[in-house]
Design an enzyme around this catalytic site. Structure first.
Site: not given
Length: 812
Positions: A502-504
């Site tokens: 997640v988040e990149g």
């Protein structure tokens, strides 16, 4: 005379390099060298001398007079630069411009100012924040039962949900004037770290509303009306927020989102002809979406009827949509790796919202991507590093205790060298992770939005966290793989890939963002050159490009010379602000900083726009930058903790591991550099005496592992901030009690073992042996009780859960 002149040449070049001479300095230095040399050469005729002097004067005038240089050189180079500059999309450019530069800029400079880093105040919490951590967070952790959460309910208990809302966990970033806690980044990080050491589900539930989401966006970009309307509800938990960006066809390439809104007139809340947006979206992986009352939404806005002006495509825009708005669909859930945090899809088809739902109002239309990138830089610096570190603290403390309590062949398993190797990695990696977590949170508190650094700590904390939990599972063996109420590791092991995704996604974070963004954002000149190339005012563009470009040349020349000299001397000539045991580490990092800055410039010069497509090369250069940052954090932590001798094994392991990884990453860059001539030059400048660094040796590893195997101040500092239940019925609480009991009973166990060997004790089973020793008077009644309790604690710690078949079927 030739030897003397050679010494003079070297002295002048070194002086120019170390004093970071400007282009004027290099020109004057060249003249100062050439004129005496040619003047003393009797073989040259007067005509030849005159020609040389005229040529030198022309070069000095051409490069040294700014107006002439801009007219004849800089404008020409700018034209070429504009042609070869790789195409950058609007979303890429906004990502590059987002955030701020901090210590990453110092590392890119080739000459980090260590006094500046060490002068930063020691991290710490306010009295109010510490009280919240010691009371409310402790209470929350005590009511969390991860087996109940993940296996039985697939959700937090209603009591835990209410406690989180009532105590303001959703409002840690919200100012007090709106009913929030207004905590520092360090306090947020500490809260998430402690909760994550108890329950990953609870940690995600707490951290998401305080990370990239409606509250963060409202605080930075919302209108006053929007802040007044929503922030109090968000702080109290009356409003449950989520933010929807990712969709089926736009994950890492979030700029390609197909979700759209069309500006139009519509009916809303009984009012006719309201100017607004008709939205259609399909999103997934949205945390808290199943229970959200307030949906943050990213979409592309279009104005085909020119209701807002002449432009049709308005760009990525953000809106806040109450989930009870007609047409909004939430409620369904994903089930990510047996984690029970609420995550799911949301869709909407032709959902009409008024213009006041757009975050920041109409003036923020089209600015959504930049808004997201700025907020992500801060949020990503806190949440995922903290959750990974919290889980790793739990894994480290329990693995050390289990390794000491569990015995095979009458020896604690933690003392077997194979297990010791795993314990070493656990302790060493945790020390590095925690150092990076605290230093990065501190940067946010000082006003930074560290875009590159946030990518570094997100990637490396989650990756090292995965290593830690894998090693912890190996240490625990069968104890780790059997699920049940007494298994404190398995869910963390299962869920490790979530933080990595997640988040990149970590693969893309490493190969595209850390160096790809850092080479532009953190470099002292590249971004200035790019901005000048994009400037439509040609006169201003030439002036700014000239200043940046020739500053860049001086910068590269200086780092080239310094890299070679530092390599030849092993960095011994570098002045640093501390003495041993850290002096050589500061010198090594300064040496590698100069080498990195030089290698980065050569890579950009030789490969140009092609560097963007050389993802593996970019990833390895990013590894160098990352390890320099992590090593800086380790040094900062050691200084802030008071340079404690007990922590030296952790310091040495973290630094030697990091420096070895830097060397390895450089070597991988050079082995795979497309231009072999450039690769040979780089290798000669970076490693003139070869590669001699080694990873931490077994002696240091033994010292690190030993810190985890027994209670002590170093072990407590390493795992500080995690939740430890005082209840011996709790699995981790029982393990802590068993460790203390095992060490306390060792003298008695030795007496019993001696009696067995002498034939005084005949019984085979341990409890019977204790009873027999009591009857023989070898131990007294109190000692017998002590040994019986020790046996019970060790048995509880070692035993694994089992179930009747119908129990497992009923849950399914």
């Amino acid at each position: 005379m030739s030897i003397f002149m050679a010494v003079v040449v070297i002295a002048v070049v070194l002086g120019l390099a170390f004093f970071r001479a400007s282009i004027w300095g290099w020109l004057i230095g060249m003249v100062a060298l050439v004129v005496p040399i040619v003047a003393l050469d009797s073989r040259l005729s007067d005509e030849a001398l005159q020609a040389i002097y005229i040529t030198l004067a022309a070069i000095v005038a051409l490069f040294g007079i700014p107006a002439l240089r801009r007219l004849l050189i800089s404008s020409f180079i700018l034209g070429i630069f504009r042609k070869i500059l790789p195409q950058v999309s609007q979303t890429e450019q906004e990502a590059l411009d987002a955030g701020t530069v901090g210590w990453d800029g110092e590392l890119f400079s080739g000459n980090p100012h260590w006094k500046q880093l060490l002068a930063l105040p020691k991290t710490g919490l306010s009295d109010e924040e510490q009280a919240f951590l010691d009371n409310e967070v402790e209470q929350l952790c005590a009511m969390l039962d991860d087996w109940d959460i993940t296996h039985k309910r697939q959700d937090l208990s209603p009591e835990a949900w209410q406690f989180i809302k009532d105590k303001g966990f959703f409002g840690m970033i919200i100012p007090k004037e709106y009913g929030g806690l207004e905590f520092s980044a360090q306090a947020q990080s500490a809260v998430i770290t402690k909760v994550a050491s108890r329950s990953g589900t609870a940690a995600v539930t707490v951290m998401v509303p305080n990370s990239l989401g409606p509250a963060e966006l409202l605080l930075h970009y919302g209108t006053q009306e929007q802040k007044d309307k929503y922030l109090r509800g968000l702080a109290s938990g009356k409003e449950v927020p989520c933010f929807a960006l990712t969709g089926p066809f736009a994950g890492s390439d979030a700029g390609a989102i197909p979700d759209q809104g069309v500006v139009c007139y519509g009916d809303f809340n009984g009012h006719k002809n309201v100017l607004g947006v008709c939205l259609t979206w399909e999103k997934r992986y949205i945390t808290l979406a199943p229970v959200a009352t307030l949906l943050g939404l990213a979409f592309k806005l279009y104005d085909p009827q020119n209701l807002l002006g002449a432009e049709v495509s308005r760009g990525i825009t953000l809106a806040l949509v109450p989930t009870d708005t007609p047409g909004v669909e939430v409620g369904r859930r994903h089930f990510p790796l047996n984690s029970a945090f609420l995550n799911g899809p949301t869709t909407g088809n032709n959902v009409f919202i008024p213009m006041e739902y757009i975050i920041g109002g109409t003036m923020r239309i089209g600015h959504g991507w930049r808004m997201l990138m700025d907020c992500l830089a801060a949020g990503r610096s806190i949440s995922l590093p903290a959750s990974a570190t919290g889980g790793s603290k739990m894994a480290a403390r329990t693995s050390g205790a289990y390794g000491r309590v569990r015995k095979q062949f009458h020896v604690p398993v933690g003392k077997f060298e194979g297990v010791e190797e795993a314990l070493t990695r656990i302790g060493g990696n945790l020390y590095v992770m925690d150092a990076a977590r605290t230093m990065t949170a501190q940067a946010v508190d000082l006003g930074g939005k560290p875009s590159v650094i946030s990518a570094i700590v997100k990637y490396h904390c989650t990756e090292r966290g995965r290593v830690v939990i894998n090693d912890a599972m190996d240490v625990h063996g069968g104890k780790g793989i059997c699920l049940g109420p007494d298994n404190y590791l398995a869910r963390a092991y299962q869920q490790a890939p979530i933080g990595i995704t997640v988040e990149g996604a970590n693969i893309l974070t490493r190969s595209l963002i850390i160096f790809g963004q850092g080479a532009v954002r953190s470099h002292p000149y590249v971004l200035k050159e790019i901005h000048a190339a994009h400037d439509q005012d040609n006169k201003r563009a030439v002036r700014e490009f000239d200043e940046a470009f020739f500053g860049h040349i001086s910068f590269t020349l200086s780092n080239a010379v310094r890299s070679l000299l530092y390599g030849l001397t092993g960095g011994l000539i570098i002045g640093v602000p501390t003495e041993q045991p850290t002096k050589r580490y500061y010198q090594a990092l300064t040496r590698y900083s100069a080498a990195f800055a030089f290698a980065a410039d050569v890579s950009m010069l030789v490969l140009g726009g092609g560097l963007k497509r050389k993802e593996k090369l970019s990833a390895r250069l990013g590894d160098v930058l990352s390890q320099m940052y992590l090593c800086s954090a380790v040094l900062k932590r050691f200084e802030d903790d008071g340079r404690l001798e007990e922590d030296l094994p952790l310091l040495h392991w973290g630094m030697q591991d990091g420096l070895y990884r830097i060397q390895t990453a450089f070597d991988s860059v050079l082995q795979n550099f497309p231009n072999r001539i450039a690769a040979l030059v780089l290798r000669a400048m970076i490693f003139p005496l070869g590669q001699w660094r080694q990873p931490p040796d077994d002696r240091i590893g033994h010292q690190v592992a030993s810190l985890l195997l027994k209670p002590g101040a170093a072990r407590d500092r390493l795992t500080a901030g995690m939740f430890i239940s005082p209840d011996e019925k709790d699995a981790v609480g029982a393990l802590e009690a068993a460790l203390a009991s095992t060490l306390a009973c060792e003298p008695l166990q030795a007496e019993l073992e001696k009696a067995r060997k002498e034939g005084k004790i005949k019984a085979r089973e341990e409890l019977q042996q204790i009873a027999e020793a009591r009857e023989l008077g070898l131990i007294d009644a109190e000692q017998a009780l002590q040994l019986e309790r020790d046996y019970a604690l060790r048995r509880k710690v070692i035993m694994v859960d089992d179930f009747a078949p119908e129990q497992l079927r009923s849950n399914g």
